[in-house]
Design a protein around this motif. Structure first.
Motif, PDB file in Angstrom:
ATOM      1  N   ALA A   1       0.827  -1.192   0.119  1.00 19.91           N
ATOM      2  CA  ALA A   1       0.069  -0.064  -0.019  1.00 19.91           C
ATOM      3  C   ALA A   1       0.711   1.115  -0.069  1.00 19.91           C
ATOM      4  O   ALA A   1       0.597   2.168  -0.643  1.00 19.91           O
ATOM      5  CB  ALA A   1      -0.843   0.060   1.132  1.00 19.91           C
ATOM      6  N   ALA A   2       1.907   1.093   0.546  1.00 23.60           N
ATOM      7  CA  ALA A   2       2.833   2.524   0.841  1.00 23.60           C
ATOM      8  C   ALA A   2       3.583   2.629  -0.330  1.00 23.60           C
ATOM      9  O   ALA A   2       3.464   3.795  -0.908  1.00 23.60           O
ATOM     10  CB  ALA A   2       3.992   1.949   1.725  1.00 23.60           C
ATOM     11  N   ALA A   3       3.589   1.671  -1.213  1.00 24.86           N
ATOM     12  CA  ALA A   3       4.463   1.739  -2.553  1.00 24.86           C
ATOM     13  C   ALA A   3       3.597   2.347  -3.593  1.00 24.86           C
ATOM     14  O   ALA A   3       3.864   2.931  -4.670  1.00 24.86           O
ATOM     15  CB  ALA A   3       4.849   0.382  -2.962  1.00 24.86           C
TER      16      ALA A   3
ATOM     17  N   SER B   1       1.157   4.723  -2.880  1.00 26.59           N
ATOM     18  CA  SER B   1       0.787   6.216  -2.559  1.00 26.59           C
ATOM     19  C   SER B   1       1.885   6.959  -3.143  1.00 26.59           C
ATOM     20  O   SER B   1       2.998   6.627  -3.444  1.00 26.59           O
ATOM     21  CB  SER B   1       0.946   6.250  -1.184  1.00 26.59           C
TER      22      SER B   1
END
Lengths: 122, 233
Positions: free
Chosen positions: A118-120, A122
């Motif tokens: 998920a962080a990637a 954003s």
């Protein structure tokens, strides 16, 4: 369209670093020096002999590369070793992320790697 | 650029060795503790050491018409705290002293003190200070790495000025001389190191966010945490 904003910023950072390295040469900042762009450590040795002309180094390296070529080969080896480990690290992380994404797509939405994935995004 | 082999008088060589040794021993303990407590850190520890390996092998031209190399110690200091950098920096310096005749064994203590102890602690201090004032992460990382790099070579200049004071102007005269050689050369290189450290930290934010959160570097709901918030909804 083409590169993401993230990739563009990363490219810009690399470009800035390259510019900082090339500019001193392009602007001729080594001109007027007997030997332009030698190492700061060699210049320090000269400064020491100026400050204390009778100083003799009391120890010499156990091993000294036999030529400038061999020395630069060993420096390249050092950089290659480091770059290899860094590339391995990011490769492993990317593989894990892709694996987690595949697992999620296959119907397991709550996998352990989901937060990184998920962080990637954003 | 480190102090060359044999270029510090024996008394100074021994004194800097004695000053550095406790930091390195403490660092080895911190490193083994970290690996035992968080085995998943091992890979990122390796990457931090690798970053120092790459950066300290790159001799880059500078505005003074001479060349020097960055240190790469700011990244590891920010990620794992400075004691661990004392170990990783010492390994890099040993490699260069033994294989490249760069730096040296008799000057290892002094070079460890500047590159693996003083630099990382100074950079980490600046990083923590900026973090306290809610400065964006990448700005704190830039200045942390910049300061770690620059302080390393300021300390090198002090070490040489202490060993070789100017006959006329004393310690300060020699400090100006060595500072002109090392510290001024290092300013653009420290900027480069700051930028490269930001680049690697950005890549880590993409690939290893959970590690950065665990290490206290990134916050889950931080600036780039929108993805997680979306995921949580």
């Amino acid at each position: 369209m083409g590169m993401s904003r993230n990739t563009k910023i990363n490219g810009l950072l690399l470009l800035l670093v390259a510019a900082l390295a090339v500019l001193p040469i392009a602007l001729g900042m080594g001109e007027g020096k007997e030997e332009p762009f030698t190492g700061a450590d060699a210049q320090a040795e000269t400064a020491i002999t100026e400050l204390k002309p009778d100083y003799e180094p009391w120890f010499s390296p156990l091993y000294e590369p036999p030529s400038g070529e061999v020395e630069s080969a060993l420096f390249a080896l050092q950089a290659a070793l480091g770059a290899g480990v860094l590339a391995y690290y990011f490769g492993v992380r990317k593989g894990r992320r892709q694996g987690a994404a595949l697992a999620a797509a296959a119907g397991a939405p709550d996998t352990a790697g989901a937060s990184d994935t998920a962080a990637a995004e954003s | 650029m480190h102090i060359a082999e044999g270029f510090l008088p024996p008394l100074h060589a021994v004194a800097w060795g004695a000053a550095s040794a406790p930091f390195v021993v403490h660092g080895v303990r911190a490193l083994t503790r970290e690996v035992k407590a968080n085995p998943e850190s091992t890979l990122l520890l390796g990457a931090s050491g690798a970053f120092t390996f790459v950066l300290s092998a790159l001799k880059i031209p500078s505005v003074t018409g001479s060349c020097s190399h960055p240190t790469g110690t700011g990244l590891g200091a920010i990620l794992f705290r400075p004691p661990i950098m004392a170990v990783l920096g010492t390994i890099t310096l040993l490699f260069q002293a033994l294989l490249l005749a760069h730096g040296g064994l008799t000057t290892l203590g002094a070079n460890v003190f500047s590159m693996a102890i003083a630099g990382p602690w100074a950079g980490y201090g600046v990083y923590l200070l900026l973090k306290r004032f809610d400065v964006p992460l990448m700005v704190t990382v830039f200045f942390g790495a910049f300061v770690a790099d620059l302080v390393t070579y300021c300390v090198t200049s002090v070490q040489l000025a202490l060993a070789f004071p100017d006959p006329g102007t004393g310690f300060l005269g020699a400090l100006a001389k060595f500072g002109g050689i090392f510290a001024v050369t290092q300013i653009p290189l420290a900027v480069s190191e700051g930028l490269l450290t930001v680049l690697v930290m950005r890549l880590l934010m993409q690939s290893s966010k959970s590690d950065l959160v665990r290490l206290g570097v990134a916050k889950l709901s931080g600036r780039s945490g929108q993805g997680e918030r979306k995921a949580a909804v």
